[in-house]
Motif scaffolding. Structure first.
Motif, PDB file in Angstrom:
ATOM      1  N   ARG A   1      22.462  36.994 -42.799  1.00  9.89           N
ATOM      2  CA  ARG A   1      23.846  36.796 -43.097  1.00  9.89           C
ATOM      3  C   ARG A   1      24.692  37.664 -42.097  1.00  9.89           C
ATOM      4  O   ARG A   1      23.927  38.694 -41.496  1.00  9.89           O
ATOM      5  CB  ARG A   1      24.342  36.990 -44.463  1.00  9.89           C
ATOM      6  CG  ARG A   1      23.885  36.409 -45.460  1.00  9.89           C
ATOM      7  CD  ARG A   1      24.341  37.141 -46.704  1.00  9.89           C
ATOM      8  NE  ARG A   1      24.050  36.568 -48.019  1.00  9.89           N
ATOM      9  CZ  ARG A   1      24.468  36.095 -48.995  1.00  9.89           C
ATOM     10  NH1 ARG A   1      25.500  36.854 -49.506  1.00  9.89           N
ATOM     11  NH2 ARG A   1      23.767  35.573 -50.040  1.00  9.89           N
ATOM     12  N   PRO A   2      25.760  37.476 -41.744  1.00 12.63           N
ATOM     13  CA  PRO A   2      26.549  38.163 -40.745  1.00 12.63           C
ATOM     14  C   PRO A   2      26.514  39.703 -41.101  1.00 12.63           C
ATOM     15  O   PRO A   2      26.852  40.120 -42.432  1.00 12.63           O
ATOM     16  CB  PRO A   2      28.077  37.668 -40.797  1.00 12.63           C
ATOM     17  CG  PRO A   2      27.759  36.392 -41.101  1.00 12.63           C
ATOM     18  CD  PRO A   2      26.709  36.364 -42.138  1.00 12.63           C
ATOM     19  N   HIS A   3      26.094  40.766 -40.096  1.00 13.25           N
ATOM     20  CA  HIS A   3      26.121  41.946 -40.382  1.00 13.25           C
ATOM     21  C   HIS A   3      25.990  42.764 -39.129  1.00 13.25           C
ATOM     22  O   HIS A   3      25.983  42.125 -37.981  1.00 13.25           O
ATOM     23  CB  HIS A   3      24.724  42.325 -41.162  1.00 13.25           C
ATOM     24  CG  HIS A   3      23.444  42.032 -40.235  1.00 13.25           C
ATOM     25  ND1 HIS A   3      23.173  40.697 -40.092  1.00 13.25           N
ATOM     26  CD2 HIS A   3      22.772  42.912 -39.660  1.00 13.25           C
ATOM     27  CE1 HIS A   3      21.933  40.992 -39.321  1.00 13.25           C
ATOM     28  NE2 HIS A   3      21.700  42.088 -38.844  1.00 13.25           N
ATOM     29  N   TYR A   4      26.025  43.852 -38.971  1.00 18.23           N
ATOM     30  CA  TYR A   4      25.968  44.706 -37.778  1.00 18.23           C
ATOM     31  C   TYR A   4      24.868  46.158 -38.185  1.00 18.23           C
ATOM     32  O   TYR A   4      24.940  46.434 -39.430  1.00 18.23           O
ATOM     33  CB  TYR A   4      27.065  45.238 -37.293  1.00 18.23           C
ATOM     34  CG  TYR A   4      27.949  46.389 -37.948  1.00 18.23           C
ATOM     35  CD1 TYR A   4      27.845  47.776 -37.811  1.00 18.23           C
ATOM     36  CD2 TYR A   4      28.943  45.702 -39.048  1.00 18.23           C
ATOM     37  CE1 TYR A   4      28.642  48.556 -38.504  1.00 18.23           C
ATOM     38  CE2 TYR A   4      29.626  46.764 -39.687  1.00 18.23           C
ATOM     39  CZ  TYR A   4      29.358  48.192 -39.517  1.00 18.23           C
ATOM     40  OH  TYR A   4      30.065  49.052 -40.248  1.00 18.23           O
ATOM     41  N   HIS A   5      24.612  46.830 -37.132  1.00 16.04           N
ATOM     42  CA  HIS A   5      23.607  47.760 -37.340  1.00 16.04           C
ATOM     43  C   HIS A   5      24.686  49.172 -36.718  1.00 16.04           C
ATOM     44  O   HIS A   5      24.937  49.053 -35.512  1.00 16.04           O
ATOM     45  CB  HIS A   5      22.373  47.823 -36.572  1.00 16.04           C
ATOM     46  CG  HIS A   5      21.562  46.866 -37.103  1.00 16.04           C
ATOM     47  ND1 HIS A   5      20.895  46.652 -38.451  1.00 16.04           N
ATOM     48  CD2 HIS A   5      21.305  45.675 -36.638  1.00 16.04           C
ATOM     49  CE1 HIS A   5      20.555  45.505 -38.482  1.00 16.04           C
ATOM     50  NE2 HIS A   5      20.575  44.918 -37.679  1.00 16.04           N
TER      51      HIS A   5
END
Length: 164
Positions: free
Chosen positions: A55-59
């Motif tokens: 799913r859309p995410h960021y680090h």
């Protein structure tokens, strides 16, 4: 003093843990941060045709590298969606929202490297349980900081992948 690796690491294929997905794909867990003194984490992801990988995410802390070993993938990179075929490479800097999935009609095989490494094998095991319906997705939400996976809404991704 920061620990560093002092010896090479070798992970024979038969020694890697495989977390199966109900669609026939799998996460193959290759190296966690603790295995590499925090230098990186690495896994392999195989996806059946058209299946989502994340799913859309960021680090917030790490750069993520994707190498498409086989097949064809769609990637959300910020607000842009791009298709990457076998042999292609994608590098996602910290804080850039991203998502990925196999192109409809095509399966995919990805090598994924996160650097610096974050302990994430537990995350992939939990994703496997979620995919099998054994746990709710919401159980991951309190773990976003621990695994450095921060979920976001992405209209471009939902418009593309949600309509299929």
């Amino acid at each position: 003093m920061t620990a560093t690796m002092t010896q090479a690491m070798v992970v024979p294929a038969e020694a890697a843990e495989v977390v199966g997905l109900p669609s026939g794909g799998a996460f193959t867990l290759l190296a966690d941060a603790s295995d590499t003194a925090g230098a990186l984490g690495a896994n392999r992801l195989t996806l059946e045709p058209g299946r989502d990988g994340a799913r859309p995410h960021y680090h917030a802390l790490s750069t993520e590298l994707f190498y498409v070993v086989d097949g064809e993938m769609e990637f959300l990179l910020g607000e842009r969606v791009t298709t990457v075929a076998k042999g292609g490479l994608v590098v996602v800097p910290p804080r850039l929202p991203h998502a990925f999935g196999a192109v409809p009609g095509t399966g995919a095989d990805l090598l994924i490297v996160l650097t610096p490494g974050i302990e994430r094998f537990g995350y992939f095991r939990q994703l496997g349980r979620i995919a099998h319906g054994l746990e709710p997705f919401d159980g991951l939400l309190p773990e976003q900081e621990r695994y450095d996976v921060h979920f976001v809404e992405a209209v471009a991704w939902q418009s593309l992948r949600g309509s299929r």
